[in-house]
Design a protein around this motif. Structure first.
Motif, PDB file in Angstrom:
ATOM      1  N   GLU A 135       1.145  -1.554  -0.177  1.00 54.85           N
ATOM      2  CA  GLU A 135      -0.290  -0.039  -0.088  1.00 54.85           C
ATOM      3  C   GLU A 135       0.905   0.962  -0.028  1.00 54.85           C
ATOM      4  OE1 GLU A 135      -2.277  -0.448   3.181  1.00 54.85           O
ATOM      5  OE2 GLU A 135      -4.035  -1.760   2.361  1.00 54.85           O
ATOM      6  N   ASN A 136       1.710   1.260   1.124  1.00 55.07           N
ATOM      7  CA  ASN A 136       2.915   2.273   1.106  1.00 55.07           C
ATOM      8  C   ASN A 136       3.325   2.690  -0.568  1.00 55.07           C
ATOM      9  OD1 ASN A 136       4.772   4.110   2.386  1.00 55.07           O
ATOM     10  ND2 ASN A 136       6.692   3.435   1.464  1.00 55.07           N
ATOM     11  N   ALA A 139       1.402   4.106  -2.855  1.00 59.29           N
ATOM     12  CA  ALA A 139       0.534   5.376  -2.343  1.00 59.29           C
ATOM     13  C   ALA A 139       1.832   6.428  -3.565  1.00 59.29           C
ATOM     14  CB  ALA A 139       0.797   5.798  -0.558  1.00 59.29           C
ATOM     15  N   HIS A 140       3.457   6.208  -3.201  1.00 58.34           N
ATOM     16  CA  HIS A 140       3.892   6.843  -3.556  1.00 58.34           C
ATOM     17  C   HIS A 140       4.800   7.107  -5.342  1.00 58.34           C
ATOM     18  CE1 HIS A 140       4.580   7.126   0.670  1.00 58.34           C
ATOM     19  NE2 HIS A 140       4.905   7.983   0.603  1.00 58.34           N
ATOM     20  N   GLY A 192      -6.040  12.042   2.028  1.00 57.01           N
ATOM     21  CA  GLY A 192      -5.218  10.328   1.619  1.00 57.01           C
ATOM     22  C   GLY A 192      -5.754   8.987   3.348  1.00 57.01           C
ATOM     23  N   HIS A 194      -3.505   6.833   4.247  1.00 53.29           N
ATOM     24  CA  HIS A 194      -2.345   6.922   4.929  1.00 53.29           C
ATOM     25  C   HIS A 194      -2.171   7.844   6.614  1.00 53.29           C
ATOM     26  CE1 HIS A 194      -1.639   2.802   2.123  1.00 53.29           C
ATOM     27  NE2 HIS A 194      -1.649   3.928   1.069  1.00 53.29           N
TER      28      HIS A 194
END
Length: 233
Positions: A135-136, A139-140, A192, A194
């Motif tokens: 997921e991280n 996200a980036h 967002g 996160h």
């Protein structure tokens, strides 16, 4: 020395409470604004406001669940539970789950997996770590870039690597990503999914399994997280 440690503990508590208040205040304001606008709209727009509010509430629930898990792990309320297992099928399941999500954004999922990954681990905790790492990365990573999932075995460890392109991280940022609520953007004004707890939770879970996790920035635009777990002969 004791007073200094006590002062540090109070400082960390104040920081945590301030960060938590910030993280909760933003989605609550979003829910209130959405409902205030939607209550005077027609039925179709009102339903849209309700769905948006439910989405925000789901993110708030995820935040609170992560906080609770971190508190329980740090307080020793969740006993360590590991067993001998092969992590390879778990990684293959992750590939199946995330391939479609990558395709939707035109992101290339690069996979290099060892055929067998015999580790002393907790399967559910490993799933949580993998989900947060991917997921991280999603996200980036920019649309059209890549995410890599790799695994290998050395003389002592099973190693899982998750990396992505398009990251704004700098070398000095890498150790900070495991701190609660830390973000590259200090203003944290972007809405967002996160809140900055996923990687902190990953570190706690990895440590409880007798493993380690670290982040590095091997080159410009790439962000790499390496998870090492004890190898089983």
């Amino acid at each position: 020395a004791a007073l200094s440690r006590l002062d540090d503990a109070f400082r960390r508590e104040r920081t945590l409470l301030a960060d938590l208040a910030h993280e909760i205040r933003t989605p609550m304001a979003g829910i209130r604004t959405t409902l205030e606008v939607g209550v005077d709209d027609d039925e179709e727009h009102a339903r849209g406001a309700m769905f948006k509010s439910l989405s925000i509430l789901a993110r708030m629930q995820s935040l609170m669940d992560s906080l609770l898990s971190l508190a329980q792990l740090e307080g020793g309320q969740i006993p360590s539970s590991t067993r001998r297992m092969d992590l390879a099928p778990l990684l293959l399941d992750a590939v199946d789950t995330w391939s479609g999500k990558c395709d939707e954004r035109g992101i290339e999922l690069r996979v290099e997996l060892a055929p067998s990954l015999p580790a002393n681990a907790n399967p559910e905790w490993c799933r949580v770590i993998l989900r947060n790492l991917l997921e991280n990365a999603m996200a980036h990573a920019h649309d059209g870039s890549w995410i890599a999932l790799r695994s290998e075995v050395d003389s002592e460890h099973v190693r899982i690597r998750v990396s992505n392109d398009g990251s704004p991280m700098e070398t000095s940022d890498a150790p900070k990503v495991f701190e609660r609520f830390w973000r590259k953007d200090d203003s944290r004004s972007k809405e967002g999914n996160h809140a900055g707890l996923g990687l902190a939770l990953c570190r706690q879970l990895a440590t409880r399994m007798g493993g380690t996790i670290q982040a590095t920035v091997p080159q410009n635009g790439e962000f790499l997280v390496e998870l090492d777990l004890p190898l089983v002969d």
